[in-house]
Design an enzyme around this catalytic site. Structure first.
Site, short mmCIF file in Angstrom:
data_model
loop_
_atom_site.label_atom_id
_atom_site.label_comp_id
_atom_site.label_asym_id
_atom_site.label_seq_id
_atom_site.Cartn_x
_atom_site.Cartn_y
_atom_site.Cartn_z
N PHE A 24 54.29 81.85 -0.05
CA PHE A 24 53.10 82.53 0.46
C PHE A 24 53.37 84.04 0.48
CE2 PHE A 24 49.84 83.70 3.56
CZ PHE A 24 48.76 82.97 3.08
N SER A 62 56.68 81.07 5.09
CA SER A 62 57.72 81.47 6.04
C SER A 62 57.95 80.46 7.15
CB SER A 62 57.38 82.84 6.63
OG SER A 62 57.40 83.82 5.62
N GLU A 64 58.05 77.30 6.89
CA GLU A 64 58.91 76.23 6.39
C GLU A 64 60.34 76.68 6.10
OE1 GLU A 64 54.79 75.26 6.05
OE2 GLU A 64 55.81 76.93 5.07
N ALA A 86 57.34 86.70 3.89
CA ALA A 86 56.47 87.80 4.32
C ALA A 86 55.33 87.22 5.14
CB ALA A 86 55.93 88.56 3.11
N ILE A 87 55.23 87.70 6.37
CA ILE A 87 54.15 87.29 7.27
C ILE A 87 53.34 88.54 7.56
CG2 ILE A 87 53.54 86.15 9.43
CD1 ILE A 87 56.47 85.06 9.47
N HIS A 94 47.43 83.49 14.53
CA HIS A 94 48.31 82.72 13.65
C HIS A 94 49.59 83.48 13.31
CE1 HIS A 94 49.45 80.91 9.66
NE2 HIS A 94 49.31 79.82 10.39
N ARG A 133 58.06 97.97 2.17
CA ARG A 133 59.38 97.46 2.55
C ARG A 133 60.00 96.58 1.47
NH1 ARG A 133 56.44 98.97 6.43
NH2 ARG A 133 57.18 99.58 8.48
#
Length: 181
Positions: A24, A62, A64, A86-87, A94, A133
């Site tokens: 993701f 992320s 998992e 990456a979140i 969420h 980043r």
């Protein structure tokens, strides 16, 4: 007094790594992986997927990553596990749940297995911040690779002299295991 510190003078070719990558937000995680591979390669690690030093494990996202990182670390086939993901904050809570559980799970994987598990999950407010980043301004993937190299080296130095003893003996009665070594 002895000082222990990870170094890069040992035989890097004997180190093994697993990299667990969340699919993701792959626009970001692909770049993190490239940065990580660049660091490892420049330090002498064979990053070829067909090689013997690095295994790549792709997971849905992320959230998992920690479960798979723990399972991989439990195998004790690797000197370090690198977690990449990456979140990116959205308009619901969420983000907070996923980020918190990913961080806790990755830390738990390291503590429970004794294998270095590097936290390479970006948590950002915007896609732009994540991209900065992961390559536009710098690539934190490089830093995550370097952390894995350093921790793998350090943990090798800290291993008991009798590393051939069963892990259960070392965990359940480390004093006895050291005396028998």
């Amino acid at each position: 007094m002895t000082v222990f510190e990870g170094n890069f003078t040992e035989d890097i070719s004997s180190l093994r790594f697993a990299i667990v990558i969340g699919r993701f937000n792959d626009l970001v995680t692909d770049k993190l992986l490239s940065g990580c591979q660049d660091c490892l390669k420049r330090h002498g690690v064979d990053v070829n997927p067909d090689g013997t030093q690095v295994d790549y494990i792709w997971v849905p996202g992320s959230f998992e990553v920690p479960m798979v990182a723990r399972q991989v670390a439990l195998s004790h086939r690797y000197d370090a596990v690198i977690c990449l993901g990456a979140i990116i904050r959205g308009q619901t809570p969420h983000f907070d749940y996923v980020a918190a559980e990913a961080a806790k799970g990755i830390a738990a994987a390291a503590f429970q297995t004794g294998v270095p598990v590097v936290f390479g999950i970006l948590t950002t407010d915007t896609l732009q911040q994540a991209l900065e980043r992961a390559g536009i301004k710098s690539n934190l993937g490089w830093n995550y690779g370097l952390s894995a190299l350093e921790m793998a080296s350090l943990m090798r130095q800290l291993r008991p002299r009798n590393e051939d003893k069963p892990l259960e003996l070392l965990e359940n009665n480390p004093q006895q295991a050291l005396m028998e070594g």
